[in-house]
Every structure is written in C-alpha cells, then in structure tokens.
Design an enzyme around this catalytic site. Structure first.
Site, PDB file in Angstrom:
ATOM      1  N   HIS A 229      28.029  -8.434 -40.428  1.00 12.92           N
ATOM      2  CA  HIS A 229      28.951  -9.570 -40.407  1.00 12.92           C
ATOM      3  C   HIS A 229      29.233 -10.080 -41.813  1.00 12.92           C
ATOM      4  O   HIS A 229      30.368 -10.379 -42.184  1.00 12.92           O
ATOM      5  CB  HIS A 229      28.365 -10.694 -39.535  1.00 12.92           C
ATOM      6  CG  HIS A 229      29.305 -11.826 -39.323  1.00 12.92           C
ATOM      7  ND1 HIS A 229      29.035 -13.102 -39.768  1.00 12.92           N
ATOM      8  CD2 HIS A 229      30.527 -11.893 -38.733  1.00 12.92           C
ATOM      9  CE1 HIS A 229      30.039 -13.895 -39.435  1.00 12.92           C
ATOM     10  NE2 HIS A 229      30.951 -13.187 -38.808  1.00 12.92           N
ATOM     11  N   HIS A 258      35.606  -9.633 -33.951  1.00 10.50           N
ATOM     12  CA  HIS A 258      34.864 -10.712 -33.321  1.00 10.50           C
ATOM     13  C   HIS A 258      34.940 -10.645 -31.796  1.00 10.50           C
ATOM     14  O   HIS A 258      34.007 -11.043 -31.105  1.00 10.50           O
ATOM     15  CB  HIS A 258      35.331 -12.068 -33.867  1.00 10.50           C
ATOM     16  CG  HIS A 258      34.926 -12.273 -35.303  1.00 10.50           C
ATOM     17  ND1 HIS A 258      35.648 -11.760 -36.353  1.00 10.50           N
ATOM     18  CD2 HIS A 258      33.853 -12.901 -35.861  1.00 10.50           C
ATOM     19  CE1 HIS A 258      35.040 -12.070 -37.498  1.00 10.50           C
ATOM     20  NE2 HIS A 258      33.946 -12.761 -37.234  1.00 10.50           N
ATOM     21  N   GLU A 370      41.770 -18.046 -38.657  1.00  6.81           N
ATOM     22  CA  GLU A 370      40.593 -18.108 -39.548  1.00  6.81           C
ATOM     23  C   GLU A 370      40.514 -19.442 -40.271  1.00  6.81           C
ATOM     24  O   GLU A 370      39.445 -20.074 -40.194  1.00  6.81           O
ATOM     25  CB  GLU A 370      40.698 -16.939 -40.549  1.00  6.81           C
ATOM     26  CG  GLU A 370      39.904 -15.738 -40.137  1.00  6.81           C
ATOM     27  CD  GLU A 370      39.878 -14.708 -41.235  1.00  6.81           C
ATOM     28  OE1 GLU A 370      40.923 -14.202 -41.644  1.00  6.81           O
ATOM     29  OE2 GLU A 370      38.768 -14.442 -41.706  1.00  6.81           O
ATOM     30  N   HIS A 385      39.118 -22.310 -36.655  1.00  2.00           N
ATOM     31  CA  HIS A 385      37.886 -21.513 -36.632  1.00  2.00           C
ATOM     32  C   HIS A 385      36.924 -21.933 -37.747  1.00  2.00           C
ATOM     33  O   HIS A 385      35.744 -22.201 -37.499  1.00  2.00           O
ATOM     34  CB  HIS A 385      38.235 -20.021 -36.742  1.00  2.00           C
ATOM     35  CG  HIS A 385      37.115 -19.188 -37.250  1.00  2.00           C
ATOM     36  ND1 HIS A 385      36.980 -18.843 -38.590  1.00  2.00           N
ATOM     37  CD2 HIS A 385      36.050 -18.636 -36.627  1.00  2.00           C
ATOM     38  CE1 HIS A 385      35.890 -18.110 -38.746  1.00  2.00           C
ATOM     39  NE2 HIS A 385      35.308 -17.968 -37.577  1.00  2.00           N
ATOM     40  N   HIS A 425      33.130 -18.504 -31.021  1.00  5.19           N
ATOM     41  CA  HIS A 425      33.970 -17.308 -31.000  1.00  5.19           C
ATOM     42  C   HIS A 425      34.439 -16.956 -29.588  1.00  5.19           C
ATOM     43  O   HIS A 425      35.427 -16.237 -29.435  1.00  5.19           O
ATOM     44  CB  HIS A 425      33.274 -16.143 -31.707  1.00  5.19           C
ATOM     45  CG  HIS A 425      33.532 -16.195 -33.195  1.00  5.19           C
ATOM     46  ND1 HIS A 425      34.700 -15.728 -33.752  1.00  5.19           N
ATOM     47  CD2 HIS A 425      32.816 -16.732 -34.213  1.00  5.19           C
ATOM     48  CE1 HIS A 425      34.676 -15.936 -35.050  1.00  5.19           C
ATOM     49  NE2 HIS A 425      33.546 -16.552 -35.365  1.00  5.19           N
TER      50      HIS A 425
HETATM   51 CU1  CUO Z   1      32.881 -13.986 -38.648  1.00  2.29          CU
HETATM   52 CU2  CUO Z   1      33.446 -17.020 -37.435  1.00  2.29          CU
HETATM   53  O1  CUO Z   1      32.163 -15.874 -38.318  1.00  2.29           O
HETATM   54  O2  CUO Z   1      34.216 -15.439 -38.377  1.00  2.29           O
END
Ligand code: CUO
Length: 842
Positions: A229, A258, A370, A385, A425
C-alpha cells in the site's frame, strides 16, 4: 569547503556516470535520525558532505575529522556543493513532528520538495540537495519525496529503493522489539555478534481473540500488504510535477486497487466468520471498531495513538497543521458526488459540464475522490477520501489541545492496519459503485469470444492429491531491521514474524478453439461461494467479491488447448523476496540494466503470500472463474519490451512508463451489473467463461521458512566490521535467471531481480532453505506438531529436520493428520446444461 577533498575524489565527482547513486541512496535512507556523515550500510558508506551542509552542531571541522576517524569509513562518496534553493517553507514543518500525505499542508510541502528534486539538473545536484536537506527537514517528508524522486528521475531509474520497513521499522513491528534489539546490540558485539537472538514478533501483539475484529489482524497487519500500500501511493502520489503524477488511468487504478483490497478483506472476513465490512455511512455515529497499534515512532519517540471503540468523528481545527475540516464538509462532498453520479455529469472549475462516460467516468471520479491534483473541481467536490483518513486519524485530539498527532490511519504505510480504513474505503467503493451501476450492462457480444469454448478448469496443488483445493497455513519468515536501528554498536537485527502462506498450485484450463491461431487474454478471479448466512451469494453481490488472481496472455492453437499456469506466475502478486528485497546482499551487477531498471516498480504488487485468502480448517467453499478474452482487442502491447521485468505485477500497479495493459475497464467483467437475465453466475457465463467450485483448506500450523531458527550460521554471518571483501559477501546469483531463494549465508532472501528467458521470476526450491513442496511430508502420514495463532507455545515445523519436540497434539481437523481428511469436503464441479465435466459457460 569540502573537508579532506582529494584529487581522486574530485575526479570521481566530475564523472557523472560514476556517481554511486545506489550506495548514496541506501545511505540516505538508513537510520534517518542519525546524521548523514556517519558511515552507513554494512559496507561503511561515507558521504563526504560539505561542512556547511552539516547540521550546525556538527559543523566544526575538527568534529568531522574526529568522527571520520572514529567510525572508520570505507566507501567515500563526495557530495557536491551547490547553490541551495530557498527551502525555508520545508524547514517550517517540525523535524520531530509527523508527516502525512493526507494532510493538505503536508501534501503541498511534499509536492514542492518532489518538484525541487525533479528539477535538479544532474544526479550530483540532486544528491547534493538531498544531502543538505536530509538532516534538517522532517525525516518522513524527506524519505517520501526523495523516494518519489528516485523512482521518477531519468538518471536514478536504475536505483533501487529499500522497503520502507527497513527505513522505518517502527511502523511495522511492535515497539518492544527495539528495546530488546538495543540491549542485545549493546552486549553482543564484535565476535559475539552472531549470538544475537532472532527476535520473535508474536502474531497477537495488538489484541487478543476476545476482540472479534482481531481475527483478521493477520491481514490488516501483514508487513507485505502494508508495504504494498505504501509503495502504491509512492508510485501514484496525489500531487507533484506533471510527469510524476499524471500516469495512465491513475484515477481508475485508485478505484480498482482499493476495490480489490476491500474485496480481499471481505473474503478474509467471511473465512473468519465475520460479516462483510459495513461502510462508513452515518458520520455522526460512533465508530465501533477500536485499534491499539502498539507502534512507536522512531522519529519522535512517541507512541502511535490508539482509538478506543465508540468514538465519534468530530470537526477538526488544528492551527499548527493549518487544518480545518468539518463533518458537514464531508457530508456536503459526499452529497455532491452522489448527485453528480446520478446526473452522469460533473462540473469543472470553469463551469463546463463533463459527462461521466463508460470510458473515462471512473478515471475522473477516482481523481476527484482522492483527490489528486487532477481533480476536475477540488472546490466543489472537496477532499472526501483524504479528509476521512484525516478526521479519523485525529479523532483523539481534533483541536490539538493535547499536542497529539494522527494515528496509523493517517499514514499510507500504516493505514491498512486500522479496521476503520476498511469502513472508509467501503464507503468510497460504494460511491464508485453507484457510478458503475449506472453504466450499460455488458451484452453477450461484449463478453464472448467467438469460436472459443472453455471446457474445463482444475486446480492442482503441489503436495496434495485433492483436486480443486487451495492449501493455506502459517509461515515464519525473517527480516533484517538493522538499517532502521539508529543505535550503536551495529550489526544484524533479525526479526521473525508469522504470516499467511499457501502451497504453490497450478491452474489447468482446457479450451477449444474452432477458429484460427490467435492470442488470448486469460482472466482468473476467485470469490466466496456463500454469504454470511451460508446461502449461495447472488451475483449482484458476488461480483463485488471477485478478487483477481491472475491475468496473462496465451497463444491459442486451432483445436484443443491445454493452458497450464503456475501460481507463482501471477501478475497480481510479487514474490515475498521482492517485497522484502535486500538491496545490499541481493543487488544485481552494475551492468545488468535489464534487471535493475523498473526494479522500484517491481516493489509494487500484492504480496504473493497473501494471494489466496486464509480459508477454513473445514475447507472454505469458493468459486474460481476463468474467462478467455481476445487479446487483439483487450490487450495493449508494451512499447518498450526491453524492460519488462515488472510486467508480472501490473494488475494493481500498472507498468512504469506504459499504458495500463488491459484495455477493458479495470475489474471487467464484474465491474458492472450483470445483464438483466443473468441472475446467477451460471447464467452470466458465455462459452469463453468457466467456473469451478474450489475449497480453501487452512492448516493451523506454523511452518518455519528459514532454517537454523531463522539465524545465519555463525561462520557465515556477514560482520559489518569486515572490509568490503567480495569473498565475505553473501553469494549473489550470477545466472541469467532469477534466484529468489533465501541466501544460505544469512538465511535472508537473495534478491537478484534478473529476468529469465520468459521474463518470469524463477523461484527454485532450495532444499536447504525453502520447503521443497514436492518432497514435503504433507502427503504422508507424518504429523508435525501444531502451533498456531496465539497458542501458549507456538511450534514450528523444520523442513530439514522434521517436527520439533514439544508440539501440541494434532487436531483432528488438521490436514497434516493421518485421519484421511484429504477426502473431506472434496469439491464437486458444477453441472451446466449441455456440458460434460461441469465446466465452462453456456
Ligand atoms: Cu490507499 Cu485511502 O489509503 O487510499
């Protein structure tokens, strides 16, 4: 003024191609709290830094001379003196504070620093600026921007980055490890260094099994998953120079990477008798999930904050972070997203209405969500996000009255540890899904491949006679954390951790081609068969649960074809050794440009040991789906085929400098609602598709991957006090194919990322260091002891010597058992009308 500058050094400095970028990079990223002029790496790399680049406390020439003598440098790399640009804004971020790309102010600073690094004219200038800033600015900001620049500058493309777990081990392992490592490092030095014990990191150090959510902690806290990640966000930063941020379909890949994480997490939850994640829906409601990370920040010597269950998100107003966001903002942004999706159009900053089309709608929404700097209208659609990450990460101190900083969910390298990450998410995914559900459903014509009929699918797993059965178990692996340990004396600090693993398997697909020879694209997915209540999962739900296992090209000959594909070839995952690559012992030779270029992209990929969900002891019923597509229409050939070392990990990470290889929408054919009459998976199938019922059988036993209790044999420990003598370095494979087996000298992975003839990593079974699956005793009646998660005395199985004494009695449900359990739960092929053998579509 450069101290001790010799003519030889000047000569080297003048030769740009000779700048030792790899050594300099490793030195920059080692022990980031420790000044740069102290020799780094096991070889004692010494960066010769201009005196006025040093932190003020060390600037006296006498001090540096004394320090040089004291530490005994071996490899000198001269750092050029350049005109330093104005960096006062970067210095304003406290050096001992925290840094998060989710925080707008921090993100702006990182974008500015990435731009400065990218604009440096030569590689020497770049490293000169880095050397000047490294000991002055916030280390997390430095490491992030420096790493992004290394990956994107043309002149550092061949430089390989160490995994962030080496730079900041405190983000990955229990803080108590460092106390024990410090003690041993102090006592066991020089000739006693090989007596240092390998530190065991228990599996259950963040909670007990009394907490139901802890059942999936092995997924959330897996080192490889968190490294993936972090690496993903390093490749796809939110903000920075155009050439760094604007990558092909980046918004869509944010969605897909995601979405797959949520699909995989929910799969694991069902395996552990937990319901699928409930999306964050009501922002005023308490968040029931708690998280207590037990991690220590090595930069600030503070604990990462915990979150008790039942806390409510609150408005954030923190002057020190220039951060102000209300819960009402989040509500408003979400409402605007949903409204735009309902209308099928978004509004740009100049008021233009832009349609969310089949082709690019999801890409636009991904960038807006994002958001990246390519959000179509950041004022209108906000930062939903990112701010959800921020608000939850500061839930314990929203107005900064306790001078606390954010928790793990506020940092991409640690965020996936927190159960709340999946709540966020799932909401994000739900919003994307709103858009996907409005797109036209795929017609039969858009799904089929004329003349192609899939006749059969079978999984064969090495070491078992059971067909269509995946086998999972626990495995112990060792990593060296010494690069992140900023204390003396030096030497290896081995930590051993337990992670999920599966036995290698082979996918066999029978396909009939009634047309001419042609190239096919084979798509492979896996989903749970049943829902929480044990009922067959409806396709409208199941389509969200299909996790990608592989996608690859295959040349179909006219007539019958047999496709055979090994699990280690998956284009979703990267080998364990690639995730935890050791750049000092496993570096390719300098002239191996094919293997080293793209290496950093290679670090991105789902960790192979987590490719298959855990399953259950009884066998978790699942559905394997295979689709044969037309590569001519679906596949984008690479422009640059010389550097295709990384193509195998493209599914979640893309390919460096190339378009995303699959021209279809990411997640195809499950990204949209199935056509009206396709209520079940069986009715959804076209002749070029097939499904097979499989089970995932979990064995609650720990297998020791590394021999000798995870420690190197005494005589072969590579003592850092040795000189850089090639004969004392652990062996590096010089053959043309890739040897990723553990290095016999130290039990650590030998990472030598060189392509073999078919550009796939070759992972041999090394009888001394890795389980040789073909000869292993799982087929026999031998019964190694059970260990298992959280047990009072976890036992390991030694591949060389067999069971260790003192193991717990074998469980009757153990597939090591001699009770004939292999035959239990044998999966049955699904019968389809008009088809023999139970495979394929209609
Ligand atoms: Cu990878 Cu929220 O953590 O985008």
């Amino acid at each position: 003024m450069i101290l001790k500058l010799t003519p030889l050094i000047l000569l080297i400095a003048a030769a740009e191609c000779q700048f030792q970028s790899q050594d300099a990079t490793l030195a920059m990223l080692e022990r980031v709290n420790e000044p740069l002029f102290i020799p780094k790496c096991e070889t004692g790399v010494m960066l010769e830094v201009p005196t006025d680049y040093l932190p003020s406390g060390y600037q006296a020439a006498a001090i540096q001379n004394q320090l040089n003598n004291r530490f005994g440098k071996r490899i000198q790399i001269p750092i050029k003196r350049i005109q330093i640009p104005d960096v006062s804004d970067l210095l304003a971020l406290p050096r001992l504070g925290t840094f998060s790309t989710f925080v707008p102010r921090h993100r702006k600073l990182s974008a500015r620093l990435i731009t400065l690094f990218m604009e440096m004219r030569t590689v020497e200038d770049f490293f000169a600026l880095a050397a000047y800033l490294r000991d002055r600015i916030n280390p997390s900001l430095f490491v992030y921007a420096f790493s992004v620049a290394i990956m994107n500058r043309q002149d550092t493309r061949n430089v390989r980055l160490p995994p962030v777990s080496e730079t900041f081990p405190g983000r990955y392992v229990d803080g108590s490890v460092f106390v024990r490592a410090r003690e041993e490092s102090y006592i066991l030095t020089d000739s006693l260094v090989d007596m240092r014990a390998t530190i065991e990191i228990p599996q259950d150090y963040t909670a007990t099994q009394r907490e139901p959510e802890h059942r999936v902690a092995y997924f959330r806290e897996d080192l490889g998953i968190n490294l993936h990640h972090w690496h993903w966000h390093l490749i796809y930063p939110f903000e920075g120079p155009r050439e760094v941020v604007q990558k092909n379909r980046r918004g869509e890949l944010f969605y897909y990477a995601h979405q797959q994480i949520i699909g995989r997490y929910d799969f694991e939850r069902l395996c552990n008798k937990l319901p699928r994640t409930v999306r964050l829906q009501n922002f005023a409601e308490p968040i029931p999930e708690a998280y207590f990370p037990k991690l220590t920040s090595q930069i600030a010597s503070r604990n990462w904050q915990s979150r008790p269950g039942g806390l409510r998100m609150r408005d954030i107003n923190r002057e020190a972070d220039q951060l102000k966001v209300d819960i009402a903002d989040l509500e408003r942004w979400r409402a605007r997203f949903l409204e735009a999706i309902e209308r099928g159009r978004v509004e740009s900053t100049n008021g233009t209405s832009i349609p969310l089309t089949e082709q690019n709608g999801i890409d636009i929404l991904g960038d807006m969500m994002e958001p990246s700097q390519y959000s179509i209208n950041p004022q209108l659609y906000g930062q939903l996000h990112n701010m959800l990450h921020v608000v939850i990460s500061l839930i314990h101190d929203p107005d900064h009255r306790f001078l606390e900083t954010f928790s793990v969910i506020g940092e991409s390298s640690t965020a996936m540890r927190d159960p709340a990450f999946y709540r966020i998410h799932s909401l994000v995914n739900d919003i994307f899904n709103n858009h996907k559900q409005r797109l036209p459903r795929y017609t039969v014509q858009q799904l089929e491949f004329q003349g192609i009929q899939l006749r059969g699918i079978e999984i064969s797993t090495r070491g078992t006679t059971q067909r269509n059965t995946f086998m999972t178990f626990w495995e112990k692996s060792t990593v060296d954390l010494s690069r992140g340990m900023d204390f003396f004396p030096r030497g290896p600090v081995f930590a051993r951790f337990t992670h999920l693993q599966h036995l290698p398997f082979t996918l066999n697909v029978d396909v009939n081609n009634s047309g001419p020879r042609r190239q096919a694209l084979v798509r492979v997915f896996l989903a749970p068969k049943l829902d929480e209540r044990g009922r067959d999962m409806p396709l409208v739900e199941q389509r969200n649960m299909f996790i990608e296992l592989d996608k690859f090209l295959f040349d179909l000959q006219p007539g019958a074809n047999k496709i055979v594909r090994n699990s280690v070839q998956s284009t979703v995952s990267i080998p364990f050794e690639q995730t935890f690559r050791d750049l000092e012992t496993g570096r390719p030779p300098a002239n191996n440009t094919g293997g080293s270029d793209n290496f950093n992209f290679c670090g991105c990929g789902w960790p192979h040991h987590m490719l298959i969900p855990k399953g259950t002891v009884e066998g978790f019923p699942s559905i394997l789906f295979v689709m044969i597509s037309n590569a001519e229409t679906d596949w984008t050939p690479r422009r640059n085929t010389a550097n295709n070392v990384c193509s195998e990990a493209a599914a979640y990470c893309g390919i460096r400098g190339e378009n995303y290889p699959d021209r279809r929408a990411m997640g195809y054919p499950f990204d949209r609602l199935p056509r009206q009459n396709a209520v079940t998976l069986q009715t959804f199938l076209t002749p070029n598709m097939g499904i097979q019922e499989v089970v995932i059988r979990f064995n609650d036993t720990v297998v020791d991957k590394t021999p000798n209790n995870g420690r190197a044999p005494r005589s072969q420990i590579w003592n850092p006090s040795n000189t850089r003598n090639p004969s004392q370095r652990p062996a590096i494979n010089t053959q043309s194919n890739q040897n990723l087996s553990p290095n016999p000298a130290n039990g650590r992975p030998n990472t030598n990322p060189r392509p073999n003839t078919n550009n796939r990593p070759n992972i041999p079974n090394n009888p001394n260091n890795r389980p040789n699956i073909q000869n292993q005793p799982w087929n026999s009646n031998q019964r190694p002891p059970q260990g298992g998660r959280g047990g009072p005395n976890p036992q390991t199985f030694d591949w060389q010597n067999g069971p260790r004494p003192g193991g717990r009695p074998s469980s009757p449900n153990n597939f090591f058992s001699s009770q004939g359990n292999f035959d239990r739960g044998q999966s049955q092929p699904i019968a389809f009308p008009g088809r023999t053998g139970g495979y394929g579509g209609k």
